[in-house]
Design a protein around this motif. Sequence first.
Motif, PDB file in Angstrom:
ATOM      1  N   SER A  45     -75.982  57.448  15.873  1.00 38.21           N
ATOM      2  CA  SER A  45     -77.391  57.349  16.255  1.00 38.21           C
ATOM      3  C   SER A  45     -77.765  55.903  16.562  1.00 38.21           C
ATOM      4  O   SER A  45     -77.328  54.989  15.868  1.00 38.21           O
ATOM      5  CB  SER A  45     -78.269  57.873  15.111  1.00 38.21           C
ATOM      6  N   PRO A  46     -78.610  55.672  17.572  1.00 33.30           N
ATOM      7  CA  PRO A  46     -79.047  54.297  17.845  1.00 33.30           C
ATOM      8  C   PRO A  46     -79.929  53.727  16.734  1.00 33.30           C
ATOM      9  O   PRO A  46     -80.174  52.523  16.708  1.00 33.30           O
ATOM     10  CB  PRO A  46     -79.831  54.422  19.160  1.00 33.30           C
ATOM     11  N   ILE A  47     -80.439  54.578  15.843  1.00 32.77           N
ATOM     12  CA  ILE A  47     -81.229  54.041  14.730  1.00 32.77           C
ATOM     13  C   ILE A  47     -80.483  54.211  13.399  1.00 32.77           C
ATOM     14  O   ILE A  47     -81.100  54.363  12.347  1.00 32.77           O
ATOM     15  CB  ILE A  47     -82.644  54.657  14.661  1.00 32.77           C
ATOM     16  N   ALA A  48     -79.153  54.181  13.480  1.00 34.57           N
ATOM     17  CA  ALA A  48     -78.350  54.288  12.248  1.00 34.57           C
ATOM     18  C   ALA A  48     -78.700  53.164  11.271  1.00 34.57           C
ATOM     19  O   ALA A  48     -78.713  53.360  10.057  1.00 34.57           O
ATOM     20  CB  ALA A  48     -76.864  54.240  12.603  1.00 34.57           C
ATOM     21  N   TRP A  49     -79.018  51.973  11.827  1.00 35.49           N
ATOM     22  CA  TRP A  49     -79.380  50.825  10.967  1.00 35.49           C
ATOM     23  C   TRP A  49     -80.597  51.149  10.101  1.00 35.49           C
ATOM     24  O   TRP A  49     -80.763  50.611   9.024  1.00 35.49           O
ATOM     25  CB  TRP A  49     -79.656  49.600  11.842  1.00 35.49           C
ATOM     26  N   LEU A  50     -81.447  52.042  10.589  1.00 37.75           N
ATOM     27  CA  LEU A  50     -82.642  52.408   9.833  1.00 37.75           C
ATOM     28  C   LEU A  50     -82.326  53.540   8.849  1.00 37.75           C
ATOM     29  O   LEU A  50     -82.853  53.590   7.729  1.00 37.75           O
ATOM     30  CB  LEU A  50     -83.732  52.863  10.819  1.00 37.75           C
ATOM     31  N   LEU A  51     -81.445  54.432   9.270  1.00 36.55           N
ATOM     32  CA  LEU A  51     -81.148  55.603   8.437  1.00 36.55           C
ATOM     33  C   LEU A  51     -80.302  55.235   7.214  1.00 36.55           C
ATOM     34  O   LEU A  51     -80.470  55.826   6.150  1.00 36.55           O
ATOM     35  CB  LEU A  51     -80.427  56.677   9.260  1.00 36.55           C
ATOM     36  N   HIS A  52     -79.408  54.254   7.380  1.00 33.07           N
ATOM     37  CA  HIS A  52     -78.508  53.934   6.264  1.00 33.07           C
ATOM     38  C   HIS A  52     -79.249  53.527   4.988  1.00 33.07           C
ATOM     39  O   HIS A  52     -79.004  54.096   3.931  1.00 33.07           O
ATOM     40  CB  HIS A  52     -77.509  52.847   6.687  1.00 33.07           C
ATOM     41  N   PRO A  53     -80.202  52.575   5.070  1.00 32.94           N
ATOM     42  CA  PRO A  53     -80.921  52.243   3.818  1.00 32.94           C
ATOM     43  C   PRO A  53     -81.749  53.415   3.303  1.00 32.94           C
ATOM     44  O   PRO A  53     -81.946  53.548   2.089  1.00 32.94           O
ATOM     45  CB  PRO A  53     -81.820  51.061   4.210  1.00 32.94           C
ATOM     46  N   LEU A  54     -82.231  54.276   4.205  1.00 35.95           N
ATOM     47  CA  LEU A  54     -83.054  55.409   3.756  1.00 35.95           C
ATOM     48  C   LEU A  54     -82.243  56.405   2.932  1.00 35.95           C
ATOM     49  O   LEU A  54     -82.775  57.106   2.077  1.00 35.95           O
ATOM     50  CB  LEU A  54     -83.676  56.135   4.957  1.00 35.95           C
ATOM     51  N   MET A  55     -80.924  56.459   3.207  1.00 40.64           N
ATOM     52  CA  MET A  55     -80.070  57.419   2.468  1.00 40.64           C
ATOM     53  C   MET A  55     -80.089  57.153   0.972  1.00 40.64           C
ATOM     54  O   MET A  55     -79.900  58.049   0.173  1.00 40.64           O
ATOM     55  CB  MET A  55     -78.633  57.309   2.960  1.00 40.64           C
ATOM     56  N   GLN A  56     -80.306  55.879   0.611  1.00 44.09           N
ATOM     57  CA  GLN A  56     -80.316  55.538  -0.822  1.00 44.09           C
ATOM     58  C   GLN A  56     -81.511  56.177  -1.531  1.00 44.09           C
ATOM     59  O   GLN A  56     -81.528  56.299  -2.734  1.00 44.09           O
ATOM     60  CB  GLN A  56     -80.411  54.013  -1.030  1.00 44.09           C
ATOM     61  N   HIS A  57     -82.528  56.518  -0.758  1.00 43.84           N
ATOM     62  CA  HIS A  57     -83.755  57.085  -1.353  1.00 43.84           C
ATOM     63  C   HIS A  57     -84.050  58.422  -0.681  1.00 43.84           C
ATOM     64  O   HIS A  57     -85.189  58.687  -0.265  1.00 43.84           O
ATOM     65  CB  HIS A  57     -84.925  56.117  -1.158  1.00 43.84           C
ATOM     66  N   ALA A  58     -83.015  59.233  -0.572  1.00 41.77           N
ATOM     67  CA  ALA A  58     -83.113  60.440   0.247  1.00 41.77           C
ATOM     68  C   ALA A  58     -84.251  61.374  -0.189  1.00 41.77           C
ATOM     69  O   ALA A  58     -84.983  61.889   0.654  1.00 41.77           O
ATOM     70  CB  ALA A  58     -81.775  61.179   0.222  1.00 41.77           C
ATOM     71  N   ALA A  60     -87.079  60.711  -1.858  1.00 45.85           N
ATOM     72  CA  ALA A  60     -88.397  60.145  -1.524  1.00 45.85           C
ATOM     73  C   ALA A  60     -88.643  60.234  -0.018  1.00 45.85           C
ATOM     74  O   ALA A  60     -89.749  60.585   0.423  1.00 45.85           O
ATOM     75  CB  ALA A  60     -88.475  58.694  -1.995  1.00 45.85           C
ATOM     76  N   VAL A  61     -87.604  59.944   0.756  1.00 47.32           N
ATOM     77  CA  VAL A  61     -87.754  60.013   2.215  1.00 47.32           C
ATOM     78  C   VAL A  61     -88.053  61.456   2.640  1.00 47.32           C
ATOM     79  O   VAL A  61     -88.918  61.713   3.485  1.00 47.32           O
ATOM     80  CB  VAL A  61     -86.464  59.499   2.911  1.00 47.32           C
ATOM     81  N   GLY A  62     -87.335  62.400   2.021  1.00 50.14           N
ATOM     82  CA  GLY A  62     -87.543  63.813   2.361  1.00 50.14           C
ATOM     83  C   GLY A  62     -88.970  64.254   2.091  1.00 50.14           C
ATOM     84  O   GLY A  62     -89.600  64.914   2.932  1.00 50.14           O
ATOM     85  N   VAL A  63     -89.490  63.880   0.926  1.00 48.97           N
ATOM     86  CA  VAL A  63     -90.873  64.258   0.582  1.00 48.97           C
ATOM     87  C   VAL A  63     -91.841  63.591   1.562  1.00 48.97           C
ATOM     88  O   VAL A  63     -92.768  64.227   2.083  1.00 48.97           O
ATOM     89  CB  VAL A  63     -91.208  63.856  -0.870  1.00 48.97           C
ATOM     90  N   ALA A  64     -91.596  62.295   1.844  1.00 47.04           N
ATOM     91  CA  ALA A  64     -92.502  61.562   2.738  1.00 47.04           C
ATOM     92  C   ALA A  64     -92.526  62.207   4.127  1.00 47.04           C
ATOM     93  O   ALA A  64     -93.597  62.389   4.715  1.00 47.04           O
ATOM     94  CB  ALA A  64     -92.061  60.099   2.838  1.00 47.04           C
ATOM     95  N   VAL A  65     -91.359  62.562   4.645  1.00 48.18           N
ATOM     96  CA  VAL A  65     -91.309  63.162   5.986  1.00 48.18           C
ATOM     97  C   VAL A  65     -92.106  64.468   6.008  1.00 48.18           C
ATOM     98  O   VAL A  65     -92.919  64.715   6.915  1.00 48.18           O
ATOM     99  CB  VAL A  65     -89.842  63.420   6.414  1.00 48.18           C
ATOM    100  N   ALA A  66     -91.900  65.300   4.990  1.00 47.65           N
ATOM    101  CA  ALA A  66     -92.596  66.594   4.959  1.00 47.65           C
ATOM    102  C   ALA A  66     -94.110  66.391   4.856  1.00 47.65           C
ATOM    103  O   ALA A  66     -94.889  67.042   5.568  1.00 47.65           O
ATOM    104  CB  ALA A  66     -92.083  67.435   3.786  1.00 47.65           C
ATOM    105  N   VAL A  67     -94.532  65.467   3.977  1.00 48.28           N
ATOM    106  CA  VAL A  67     -95.977  65.231   3.795  1.00 48.28           C
ATOM    107  C   VAL A  67     -96.592  64.667   5.079  1.00 48.28           C
ATOM    108  O   VAL A  67     -97.685  65.064   5.501  1.00 48.28           O
ATOM    109  CB  VAL A  67     -96.211  64.288   2.598  1.00 48.28           C
TER     110      VAL A  67
END
Length: 309
Positions: A45-58, A60-67
């Motif tokens: 993905s061209p935004i892999a640089w953004l996704l990698h740090p988000l994986m550490q807080h999967a 929280a990220v999942g809840v945030a995306v849904a909300v």
Amino acid sequence: LRVLRAFLGVTFAYAGVQKLADPGYLSSSEPTFIGTQLKEFSTGSPIAWLLHPLMQHAVAVGVAVAVIEIAIGIGTLAAIAPLTMAFGGGITSLALWLSATWHVHPYFLGSDSIYAVAWTAYALSLLEVRRSQLRAAPPGDAAPFRSGIDRRAFLRSGALVAGVMSLGGLASLLRGRPRTGDLAGNLAAAAPRSASPRPSVSAVDGKPIVALDKLRVGRPVAFTGPSGEPAALFRLSESEIVAYSRICTHAGCTVGYDRSSNLLVCPCHLARFDPDREAQAVSGPTSIPLPKIDVAIDDSTGMVVTPQS
Ligand code: FES
């Protein structure tokens, strides 16, 4: 504009609710875990640089995306801060396009690109309507600029928060218990034993995967296919073994095995494939089965092998 507003609003609210209602979405042992999705999305993905740090807080990220999706959906339907909602919807769809559906070819088969375009068209139309209204207003009739939050905006914001909490809470309440599936754990790693000398019936020249007597029905084994692709080997009955590539035929994510349903499940967009029926797609955004991989039993060693061509 009303059609766009209704469709985008309902779709975003539904997408958020569907995530929170999925028992596997926040459970790391499930095929649909948000962390697994982020990992798969980041590949290439061209935004892999953004996704990698988000994986550490999967989680929280999942809840945030849904909300965020629910908030944008309700806000759009109720015309609360329409331009802000349109901007948020556009950014969300763009991020999903660059990650979740980046590998979909041709691009028009992926849904997020059209959502990003639809949100942009919606936002530009809102701006155009606003400009026309300003042009049509008699001079001196423009609404005076008011600083701070007025009562109406305050009530609308409160209604939005209440709507998000109610819908999100309801979805969480309706969520079932996680299935017993374990994406990685259910696919045992292939651990070939050293070949035990047996009377040679027919020797097969190939790369060993696992000893036949270690391969059990309902306990597939993960291995690397002849082209280096992740693959899974199944024993369907005492006399039948099959192997499939684990590269999803939708957009190339790696499918895992869900033991409770005995299906191969893609974490990215939830395609499901039935290993008992030639790995046909039984649900999800693809109808193409997983490619089959040739395997054979080397009777001289008792090993299941991928034959050398
Ligand atoms: S990559 Fe989309 S369902 Fe598998």
